[in-house]
Design a protein around this motif. Structure first.
Motif, PDB file in Angstrom:
ATOM      1  N   HIS A 173      19.686 -29.146  16.482  1.00 15.00           N
ATOM      2  CA  HIS A 173      19.744 -29.494  15.061  1.00 15.00           C
ATOM      3  C   HIS A 173      20.374 -28.369  14.246  1.00 15.00           C
ATOM      4  O   HIS A 173      21.111 -28.619  13.310  1.00 15.00           O
ATOM      5  CB  HIS A 173      18.342 -29.809  14.524  1.00 15.00           C
ATOM      6  CG  HIS A 173      17.754 -31.052  15.099  1.00 15.00           C
ATOM      7  ND1 HIS A 173      18.303 -32.288  14.887  1.00 15.00           N
ATOM      8  CD2 HIS A 173      16.669 -31.243  15.901  1.00 15.00           C
ATOM      9  CE1 HIS A 173      17.588 -33.205  15.519  1.00 15.00           C
ATOM     10  NE2 HIS A 173      16.583 -32.593  16.152  1.00 15.00           N
ATOM     11  N   GLY A 174      20.080 -27.125  14.624  1.00 19.78           N
ATOM     12  CA  GLY A 174      20.668 -25.980  13.927  1.00 19.78           C
ATOM     13  C   GLY A 174      22.171 -25.917  14.113  1.00 19.78           C
ATOM     14  O   GLY A 174      22.912 -25.636  13.189  1.00 19.78           O
ATOM     15  N   ILE A 175      22.625 -26.211  15.311  1.00 21.26           N
ATOM     16  CA  ILE A 175      24.059 -26.202  15.583  1.00 21.26           C
ATOM     17  C   ILE A 175      24.735 -27.319  14.802  1.00 21.26           C
ATOM     18  O   ILE A 175      25.751 -27.108  14.156  1.00 21.26           O
ATOM     19  CB  ILE A 175      24.333 -26.346  17.095  1.00 21.26           C
ATOM     20  CG1 ILE A 175      23.860 -25.090  17.823  1.00 21.26           C
ATOM     21  CG2 ILE A 175      25.818 -26.592  17.354  1.00 21.26           C
ATOM     22  CD1 ILE A 175      23.899 -25.205  19.325  1.00 21.26           C
ATOM     23  N   ALA A 176      24.160 -28.506  14.817  1.00 19.89           N
ATOM     24  CA  ALA A 176      24.740 -29.624  14.078  1.00 19.89           C
ATOM     25  C   ALA A 176      24.748 -29.323  12.588  1.00 19.89           C
ATOM     26  O   ALA A 176      25.708 -29.652  11.891  1.00 19.89           O
ATOM     27  CB  ALA A 176      23.965 -30.907  14.365  1.00 19.89           C
ATOM     28  N   LEU A 236      28.019 -29.183  10.367  1.00 16.85           N
ATOM     29  CA  LEU A 236      28.125 -30.048   9.194  1.00 16.85           C
ATOM     30  C   LEU A 236      28.444 -29.228   7.953  1.00 16.85           C
ATOM     31  O   LEU A 236      29.331 -29.574   7.175  1.00 16.85           O
ATOM     32  CB  LEU A 236      26.831 -30.833   8.999  1.00 16.85           C
ATOM     33  CG  LEU A 236      26.759 -31.712   7.748  1.00 16.85           C
ATOM     34  CD1 LEU A 236      27.870 -32.754   7.768  1.00 16.85           C
ATOM     35  CD2 LEU A 236      25.398 -32.361   7.643  1.00 16.85           C
ATOM     36  N   ARG A 237      27.749 -28.121   7.771  1.00 13.84           N
ATOM     37  CA  ARG A 237      27.985 -27.238   6.627  1.00 13.84           C
ATOM     38  C   ARG A 237      29.426 -26.736   6.632  1.00 13.84           C
ATOM     39  O   ARG A 237      30.095 -26.695   5.588  1.00 13.84           O
ATOM     40  CB  ARG A 237      27.007 -26.073   6.633  1.00 13.84           C
ATOM     41  CG  ARG A 237      27.215 -25.139   5.431  1.00 13.84           C
ATOM     42  CD  ARG A 237      26.177 -24.036   5.346  1.00 13.84           C
ATOM     43  NE  ARG A 237      24.913 -24.649   4.960  1.00 13.84           N
ATOM     44  CZ  ARG A 237      23.768 -24.527   5.639  1.00 13.84           C
ATOM     45  NH1 ARG A 237      23.728 -23.820   6.739  1.00 13.84           N
ATOM     46  NH2 ARG A 237      22.675 -25.114   5.220  1.00 13.84           N
ATOM     47  N   ALA A 238      29.939 -26.374   7.806  1.00 14.25           N
ATOM     48  CA  ALA A 238      31.314 -25.884   7.907  1.00 14.25           C
ATOM     49  C   ALA A 238      32.304 -26.973   7.498  1.00 14.25           C
ATOM     50  O   ALA A 238      33.273 -26.697   6.779  1.00 14.25           O
ATOM     51  CB  ALA A 238      31.599 -25.409   9.328  1.00 14.25           C
ATOM     52  N   PHE A 239      32.070 -28.200   7.951  1.00 15.16           N
ATOM     53  CA  PHE A 239      32.945 -29.302   7.551  1.00 15.16           C
ATOM     54  C   PHE A 239      32.908 -29.520   6.048  1.00 15.16           C
ATOM     55  O   PHE A 239      33.949 -29.672   5.395  1.00 15.16           O
ATOM     56  CB  PHE A 239      32.550 -30.609   8.260  1.00 15.16           C
ATOM     57  CG  PHE A 239      32.986 -30.693   9.695  1.00 15.16           C
ATOM     58  CD1 PHE A 239      34.284 -30.404  10.078  1.00 15.16           C
ATOM     59  CD2 PHE A 239      32.081 -31.086  10.665  1.00 15.16           C
ATOM     60  CE1 PHE A 239      34.686 -30.500  11.402  1.00 15.16           C
ATOM     61  CE2 PHE A 239      32.471 -31.186  11.997  1.00 15.16           C
ATOM     62  CZ  PHE A 239      33.768 -30.891  12.372  1.00 15.16           C
ATOM     63  N   ILE A 240      31.722 -29.544   5.492  1.00 14.79           N
ATOM     64  CA  ILE A 240      31.566 -29.762   4.046  1.00 14.79           C
ATOM     65  C   ILE A 240      32.275 -28.668   3.266  1.00 14.79           C
ATOM     66  O   ILE A 240      32.999 -28.939   2.296  1.00 14.79           O
ATOM     67  CB  ILE A 240      30.073 -29.850   3.655  1.00 14.79           C
ATOM     68  CG1 ILE A 240      29.391 -31.045   4.324  1.00 14.79           C
ATOM     69  CG2 ILE A 240      29.912 -29.886   2.138  1.00 14.79           C
ATOM     70  CD1 ILE A 240      29.965 -32.387   3.934  1.00 14.79           C
ATOM     71  N   GLU A 241      32.098 -27.420   3.674  1.00 11.35           N
ATOM     72  CA  GLU A 241      32.736 -26.304   2.965  1.00 11.35           C
ATOM     73  C   GLU A 241      34.256 -26.368   3.068  1.00 11.35           C
ATOM     74  O   GLU A 241      34.963 -26.081   2.099  1.00 11.35           O
ATOM     75  CB  GLU A 241      32.196 -24.984   3.494  1.00 11.35           C
ATOM     76  CG  GLU A 241      30.757 -24.731   3.074  1.00 11.35           C
ATOM     77  CD  GLU A 241      30.127 -23.515   3.732  1.00 11.35           C
ATOM     78  OE1 GLU A 241      30.766 -22.896   4.627  1.00 11.35           O
ATOM     79  OE2 GLU A 241      28.976 -23.189   3.361  1.00 11.35           O
TER      80      GLU A 241
END
Length: 93
Positions: free
Chosen positions: A4-7, A11-16
């Protein structure tokens, strides 16, 4: 739980990345508006310029098809007269 931490990080990287690209897109759109304003200030018709930009993006065949349909519709509505046959008129002289 580690998955979950990796996902979440992914996800945060994609959003940013998307947010940065959206900021860049807005900056470019602002630059384009400035160019149109400058062109308008020198007397160019920006509506026509926008139309030209849109036309230049089209494939040649797509543009020809749209022009033919437009011509057909204009004739059907009586908004354009049939073109005079200049070749025939010149040959008869």
């Amino acid at each position: 739980m580690a998955d979950h931490g990796i996902a979440r990080d992914q996800l945060r990287a994609f959003i940013e990345r998307i947010e940065r690209l959206e900021e860049e897109k807005k900056a470019i759109a602002d630059d384009i508006k400035e160019v149109y304003a400058e062109a308008k200030g020198t007397g160019f018709d920006t509506k026509v310029m926008r139309q030209i930009v849109r036309i230049r993006k089209q494939d040649r065949n797509e543009r020809a098809e749209q022009e033919a349909i437009l011509d057909l519709y204009l004739h059907a509505l009586g908004m354009v007269e049939a073109p005079a046959n200049d070749d025939y008129a010149e040959a008869g002289e």
